[in-house]
Design an enzyme around this catalytic site. Sequence first.
Site, PDB file in Angstrom:
ATOM      1  N   LYS A 170     -17.735  -6.376   7.754  1.00 31.36           N
ATOM      2  CA  LYS A 170     -16.493  -7.109   7.503  1.00 31.36           C
ATOM      3  C   LYS A 170     -15.761  -7.291   8.832  1.00 31.36           C
ATOM      4  O   LYS A 170     -15.541  -6.313   9.551  1.00 31.36           O
ATOM      5  CB  LYS A 170     -15.634  -6.264   6.535  1.00 31.36           C
ATOM      6  N   HIS A 186       0.836  -1.205   0.000  1.00 30.10           N
ATOM      7  CA  HIS A 186       0.000   0.000   0.000  1.00 30.10           C
ATOM      8  C   HIS A 186       0.873   1.258   0.000  1.00 30.10           C
ATOM      9  O   HIS A 186       0.595   2.227  -0.703  1.00 30.10           O
ATOM     10  CB  HIS A 186      -0.905   0.048   1.250  1.00 30.10           C
ATOM     11  N   SER A 188      -3.025  -8.022   3.091  1.00 30.10           N
ATOM     12  CA  SER A 188      -3.164  -7.893   4.542  1.00 30.10           C
ATOM     13  C   SER A 188      -3.362  -9.256   5.206  1.00 30.10           C
ATOM     14  O   SER A 188      -2.814  -9.516   6.274  1.00 30.10           O
ATOM     15  CB  SER A 188      -4.329  -6.967   4.870  1.00 30.10           C
ATOM     16  N   ARG A 234      -2.420  -5.297  -8.440  1.00 31.00           N
ATOM     17  CA  ARG A 234      -1.284  -6.213  -8.275  1.00 31.00           C
ATOM     18  C   ARG A 234      -1.210  -7.231  -9.394  1.00 31.00           C
ATOM     19  O   ARG A 234      -0.169  -7.552  -9.899  1.00 31.00           O
ATOM     20  CB  ARG A 234      -1.384  -6.942  -6.925  1.00 31.00           C
TER      21      ARG A 234
END
Length: 158
Positions: A42, A18, A129, A91
């Site tokens: 979430k 990030h 993450s 990515r």
Amino acid sequence: MKRIAIYPGSFDPITNGHLDILKRASKAFDEIIILIADNSNKHSRFSVKERLEMIKGAVEGLKNVKVGSTKGLTVKYAKEHGANFLIRGLRAVSDFEYEFSLNAANEYIDHEIDTVYFMSTTGHAFISSSYIDSLYQSGVDISPLVPKSVVKMYEQKK
Ligand code: COA
């Protein structure tokens, strides 16, 4: 006119992947606001307060970067803060499909706000993450992959 962009995400936690996107984007805009999306549906590893603390520690040297959080829509936050652009990182091809539909939803909400994509540098393309979390929980050294403030927060939570 000041060119302001929002860099939204869960940042649970923020990674060097990030940060790489952020540092490159910060050269293209006058101001960037990293926006933590506070999505109560979430399950998150870190609270918004903890994520704010980790991000603030990570961006200390970047003069034109601010940090915020919202429970609402990203484009609404952008409008309220005078930002015309969102930033997202790509990515791999697998990110494209998700980004494509996210962009379509954002465009439906407000077509005046455009998203600018930065391609991950190769060394950062595999980081996510949840990988960071799995690596840490398995005792693997995460310090080359995340800012110091993230390692510190993990240590504090032990
Ligand atoms: N480097 C490293 N990791 C990256 C990365 C990069 N450049 N880009 C994405 N990732 C990873 C993240 O670490 C995360 O990993 P994880 O799934 O293992 O946790 C994953 O990719 C996705 O994270 P992120 O980019 O934060 O996307 P997200 O799906 O969590 O966030 C929002 C999407 C928050 C931007 C979007 O849902 C949003 O704007 N929400 C607010 C509500 C809203 O406006 N919705 C719009 C449509 S209704």
